[in-house]
Design a protein around this motif. Sequence first.
Motif, PDB file in Angstrom:
ATOM      1  N   ASP A  55      20.893 -18.298  28.536  1.00 19.94           N
ATOM      2  CA  ASP A  55      20.096 -17.228  27.930  1.00 19.94           C
ATOM      3  C   ASP A  55      20.267 -17.201  26.413  1.00 19.94           C
ATOM      4  OD1 ASP A  55      18.113 -15.453  28.832  1.00 19.94           O
ATOM      5  OD2 ASP A  55      19.361 -13.750  28.324  1.00 19.94           O
ATOM      6  N   PHE A  58      17.792 -19.535  25.319  1.00 17.40           N
ATOM      7  CA  PHE A  58      16.463 -18.950  25.489  1.00 17.40           C
ATOM      8  C   PHE A  58      16.158 -17.966  24.351  1.00 17.40           C
ATOM      9  CE2 PHE A  58      13.662 -15.559  26.909  1.00 17.40           C
ATOM     10  CZ  PHE A  58      12.579 -16.270  27.387  1.00 17.40           C
ATOM     11  N   VAL A  59      17.136 -17.115  24.042  1.00 15.58           N
ATOM     12  CA  VAL A  59      16.892 -16.093  23.010  1.00 15.58           C
ATOM     13  C   VAL A  59      16.633 -16.749  21.650  1.00 15.58           C
ATOM     14  CG1 VAL A  59      17.914 -14.132  21.772  1.00 15.58           C
ATOM     15  CG2 VAL A  59      18.058 -14.237  24.252  1.00 15.58           C
ATOM     16  N   PHE A  62      13.221 -17.613  21.705  1.00 16.49           N
ATOM     17  CA  PHE A  62      12.400 -16.403  21.805  1.00 16.49           C
ATOM     18  C   PHE A  62      12.067 -15.844  20.410  1.00 16.49           C
ATOM     19  CE2 PHE A  62      12.081 -11.824  23.410  1.00 16.49           C
ATOM     20  CZ  PHE A  62      10.953 -12.044  24.180  1.00 16.49           C
ATOM     21  N   GLU A  96      21.297  -9.390  18.944  1.00 17.66           N
ATOM     22  CA  GLU A  96      21.426  -9.971  20.287  1.00 17.66           C
ATOM     23  C   GLU A  96      22.109 -11.345  20.223  1.00 17.66           C
ATOM     24  OE1 GLU A  96      18.407  -8.700  22.929  1.00 17.66           O
ATOM     25  OE2 GLU A  96      18.157 -10.717  23.709  1.00 17.66           O
ATOM     26  N   TYR A 123      10.546 -22.723  30.655  1.00 21.87           N
ATOM     27  CA  TYR A 123      10.231 -21.394  30.112  1.00 21.87           C
ATOM     28  C   TYR A 123       9.908 -21.519  28.611  1.00 21.87           C
ATOM     29  CZ  TYR A 123      10.332 -16.291  30.742  1.00 21.87           C
ATOM     30  OH  TYR A 123       9.983 -14.958  30.872  1.00 21.87           O
ATOM     31  N   ILE A 147       8.015 -10.234  29.822  1.00 25.16           N
ATOM     32  CA  ILE A 147       9.329 -10.887  29.626  1.00 25.16           C
ATOM     33  C   ILE A 147      10.410  -9.822  29.416  1.00 25.16           C
ATOM     34  CG2 ILE A 147      10.675 -12.385  28.081  1.00 25.16           C
ATOM     35  CD1 ILE A 147       7.986 -13.896  27.490  1.00 25.16           C
ATOM     36  N   GLU A 148      10.108  -8.857  28.548  1.00 27.07           N
ATOM     37  CA  GLU A 148      11.084  -7.800  28.252  1.00 27.07           C
ATOM     38  C   GLU A 148      11.255  -6.859  29.449  1.00 27.07           C
ATOM     39  OE1 GLU A 148      12.674  -8.812  25.937  1.00 27.07           O
ATOM     40  OE2 GLU A 148      12.031  -8.191  23.944  1.00 27.07           O
ATOM     41  N   TYR A 151      13.714  -7.988  32.271  1.00 30.36           N
ATOM     42  CA  TYR A 151      15.132  -7.752  31.955  1.00 30.36           C
ATOM     43  C   TYR A 151      15.450  -6.256  31.999  1.00 30.36           C
ATOM     44  CZ  TYR A 151      17.371 -12.226  31.087  1.00 30.36           C
ATOM     45  OH  TYR A 151      17.973 -13.452  31.257  1.00 30.36           O
ATOM     46  N   TRP A 176      20.270  -4.425  28.099  1.00 33.92           N
ATOM     47  CA  TRP A 176      18.842  -4.380  28.443  1.00 33.92           C
ATOM     48  C   TRP A 176      18.476  -3.181  29.323  1.00 33.92           C
ATOM     49  CZ3 TRP A 176      21.519  -9.123  28.393  1.00 33.92           C
ATOM     50  CH2 TRP A 176      21.108 -10.013  27.393  1.00 33.92           C
ATOM     51  N   GLU A 218      10.841 -16.342  35.355  1.00 37.07           N
ATOM     52  CA  GLU A 218      12.050 -15.498  35.389  1.00 37.07           C
ATOM     53  C   GLU A 218      12.846 -15.775  36.667  1.00 37.07           C
ATOM     54  OE1 GLU A 218      13.515 -13.495  33.226  1.00 37.07           O
ATOM     55  OE2 GLU A 218      11.994 -13.476  31.670  1.00 37.07           O
ATOM     56  N   PHE A 221      14.602 -18.937  36.304  1.00 38.93           N
ATOM     57  CA  PHE A 221      15.717 -18.784  35.357  1.00 38.93           C
ATOM     58  C   PHE A 221      16.941 -18.189  36.067  1.00 38.93           C
ATOM     59  CE2 PHE A 221      18.081 -17.576  31.601  1.00 38.93           C
ATOM     60  CZ  PHE A 221      17.666 -18.483  30.627  1.00 38.93           C
TER      61      PHE A 221
END
Length: 229
Positions: A55, A58-59, A62, A96, A123, A147-148, A151, A176, A218, A221
């Motif tokens: 993650d 991923f972030v 993002f 984050e 993703y 997406i948000e 979470y 989150w 998701e 993931f």
Amino acid sequence: MEERMKAEEKKIGIVEAWLRKHRLQFTGAIRHPFVLSIRDGSIDMASFKTWLAQDYLFVRAFVPFVASVLIKAWKESDDGSDMEVILKGMASLEDEISWFKREASKWDVPLSDVAPQQANINYCRFLEKLMGPETQYTEVITAFWAIEAVYQESFAHLLEEGSKAPPELKETCERWGNEGFGQYCQSLLKIATRRLQKASDHQIKRSELALLTVLELEVEFWNMSRVNA
Ligand SMILES: Cc1ncc(CN)c(N)n1
């Protein structure tokens, strides 16, 4: 069938109608066994560490995606306040990333040599597609909200009554699952709903498809975190 769906969309709002229509897929993403294993306290910490490292990657990917949403809001939005909502979300990603680094060092997860796994690559590829100029604001803001929201809904469940989430993961759940993040997701939903109300049938179809793609990605993931435990 199509007509009945359209009437329902008008009554309860288009996104709510989609969530009802795709309830199974949505529930699959927000009540995944990985998330439920945190809630019942049976989480395998190796799985958690896999998720953490993946993650983090991923972030990082993002951030440019959110930047591209910001640019599209600036160019295409009919409401100047969209930019402020997105900018706030983007700014919080700096904190984050720092949190991921701190958490990784707490759990002895080396972030420098972590390679993205296939589900993560897929993703991030999807994010890159959304970043392209051919993808319009309505579709990307819908995907961004989804997406948000996955979470937010997943982690908020871990703070609700009956959760046996390990205390050392409380901070993760709060990141989150907290109310502020919930309100931020509501703001994104409001923007997406407003845009969808004015969108062409083609854009509406593409946005629904983007929502479904997010839900699938998701689930993949979360799966990745468990498989590599
Ligand atoms: C895979 C995934 N999906 C959503 C989020 C929330 N920004 C995240 N950090 N990672």
